[in-house]
Design a protein around this motif. Structure first.
Motif, short mmCIF file in Angstrom:
data_model
loop_
_atom_site.label_atom_id
_atom_site.label_comp_id
_atom_site.label_asym_id
_atom_site.label_seq_id
_atom_site.Cartn_x
_atom_site.Cartn_y
_atom_site.Cartn_z
N ASN A 1 1.29 5.22 0.24
CA ASN A 1 0.28 6.35 0.92
C ASN A 1 1.23 7.61 0.70
O ASN A 1 2.44 7.51 1.23
CB ASN A 1 -0.38 5.99 2.15
N GLN B 1 -3.35 10.47 -0.65
CA GLN B 1 -3.69 9.42 -1.64
C GLN B 1 -3.11 8.12 -1.35
O GLN B 1 -2.01 8.05 -0.78
CB GLN B 1 -3.48 9.75 -2.99
N ASN B 2 -4.02 7.04 -1.36
CA ASN B 2 -3.64 5.62 -0.94
C ASN B 2 -3.74 4.68 -2.20
O ASN B 2 -4.85 4.99 -2.93
CB ASN B 2 -4.27 5.09 0.33
N ILE B 3 -2.94 3.99 -2.58
CA ILE B 3 -3.13 3.09 -3.68
C ILE B 3 -2.56 1.73 -3.37
O ILE B 3 -1.46 1.42 -2.85
CB ILE B 3 -1.99 3.66 -4.86
N HIS C 1 0.98 -1.68 -10.79
CA HIS C 1 1.51 -0.22 -11.04
C HIS C 1 2.99 -0.02 -11.25
O HIS C 1 3.74 -0.82 -10.64
CB HIS C 1 1.05 0.85 -9.96
N THR D 1 -1.50 -1.80 -4.39
CA THR D 1 -0.72 -2.39 -5.60
C THR D 1 -0.66 -3.87 -5.55
O THR D 1 -0.96 -4.58 -4.25
CB THR D 1 0.55 -1.67 -5.81
N LEU E 1 1.53 10.02 -6.68
CA LEU E 1 0.64 10.01 -5.27
C LEU E 1 0.22 11.52 -4.97
O LEU E 1 1.08 12.19 -4.46
CB LEU E 1 1.31 9.29 -4.29
N GLU F 1 0.92 -1.00 0.09
CA GLU F 1 -0.03 -0.10 -0.27
C GLU F 1 0.77 1.22 -0.18
O GLU F 1 1.61 1.41 1.00
CB GLU F 1 -0.98 -0.11 1.17
#
Length: 369
Positions: free
Chosen positions: A250, A281-283, A272, A285, A277, A248
């Protein structure tokens, strides 16, 4: 007054150097390296919170004996969420595990709910003279203070910027002709270079601490799939495709960050590769293993977070070549003006070349003598 000022500056320089060594070394090795800061009083009176201790990192075949003060990180029990701990070994062995205790505690760690400390959890032990550990008193409070604000990825870069501003102000206030004439040494040039290198190290340590390296062991078989001890993927049959969460990413700061995910394993693809970011924002993966070629694989996936000092496409290009190359190049950008300024400035350059010429002639005369 001058003597006091020099002593104060020396102590401050030692404190910053020790903090950088502890921070950078620990970030790279993911364990205490050379120096570590004490975060509690559990070993009082041997040392106290804020002290810095010199440690010896242990190899797999190094022995641990009763009485050693060791640095360990447990994976289970009441101490599993406490991070790295420094306590004394009071009993046990490498085969069954060790019993540990803080000198200031009334009970052992095991009586308080921790299991036996396994040998592989021990990263190092305190360096001692006789039976007394080598301790630098209270010098680690700077590192503790920084840790309190590490939730923001801009704390350490902010400190670096403040450092640069202080140096700039110092240069302006000391820019009088008289002081310039007196300063015929390389002190000012060294200040610029050291300041630039300090910013470089701080930036690199911050980005390094936010990065992750995920090691992945798996097997591809022609016959069947199955479970593999210590592997999150296991044994895959040729043609299988397995996807799992990776990391994750962030951004808890105020500016955009650049994220890169790279791997040398052609059977692994990631959700990704190069991303921006936004603040807050949190992404999530993921990675996917496509089982194509039979064999045993020990692969790694490198996740990096970088400050946007360079275009994201260029940072990703560097990360594909080497994560460490990308880290080094991005880290040097903010400190580069200070490092090269003594070369660009004509007066400084001429003064530096003149002094280097004197040093060269002096060394040559000594060697010929």
């Amino acid at each position: 007054m001058k003597i006091f000022s020099r002593i104060l500056n020396t102590l401050l320089a030692i404190g910053i150097l020790c903090t950088l060594i502890a921070a950078v070394g620990s970030a790279i090795a993911k364990e205490p390296v050379l120096l570590t800061v004490i975060r509690s009083n559990s070993m009082h009176p041997v040392w106290e919170r804020g002290d810095m201790v010199i440690i010896k990192n242990l190899k797999e075949n190094d022995t641990v004996q009763n009485g050693d003060i060791v640095f360990f990180k447990t994976e289970k029990g009441s101490l599993a969420d406490k991070g790295w701990i420094a306590h004394r070994v009071v009993d046990g062995n490498a085969d069954k595990g060790f019993i540990t205790k803080g000198d200031a505690n009334k009970t052992t760690d095991q009586q308080d709910g921790s299991g036996l400390i396994e040998r592989e959890w021990i990263a190092g032990r305190a360096v001692t003279i006789g039976e007394t550990p080598i301790v630098i008193p209270k010098i680690g409070y700077l590192s503790l203070w920084v840790e309190e604000y590490q939730s923001s990825p801009y704390t350490l870069p902010g400190i670096a910027v403040v450092l640069a501003i202080i140096i700039g102000i110092g240069e302006l206030t000391s820019g009088q002709k008289k002081s310039r004439k007196k300063n015929n040494g390389m002190e000012l040039q060294l200040i610029y270079i050291v300041a630039g290198l300090t910013i470089y190290v701080i930036m690199g340590a911050t980005m390094l601490a936010s990065g992750q390296k995920i090691n992945l062991v798996y097997e591809v078989s022609n016959q069947s799939n199955g479970v593999l001890m210590g592997s999150a993927v296991g044994i895959l049959k040729v043609g299988d495709e397995v996807s799992q969460p990776l990391a994750e990413l962030n951004n808890g700061g105020f500016f955009k960050l650049i994220g890169t995910i790279t791997t040398d394993d052609k059977q692994i693809s990631v959700s990704h590769t190069n991303l921006l970011l936004a603040p807050g924002q949190n992404i999530e993966t993921t990675f996917t293993v496509n089982a194509e070629k039979p064999g045993m694989y020990e692969s790694s996936i490198q996740v990096g977070l970088f400050y946007p000092f360079l275009p994201s496409s260029f940072i990703y290009f560097l990360a594909q070549k080497s994560y460490w190359l990308a880290l080094a190049v991005v880290s040097i950008v903010p400190g580069l003006p200070l490092i090269i300024y003594p070369i660009i400035d004509g007066k400084m350059r001429r003064r530096m070349m003149k002094l280097l010429g004197k040093k060269k002639r002096k060394i040559k005369s000594i060697l010929t003598f």
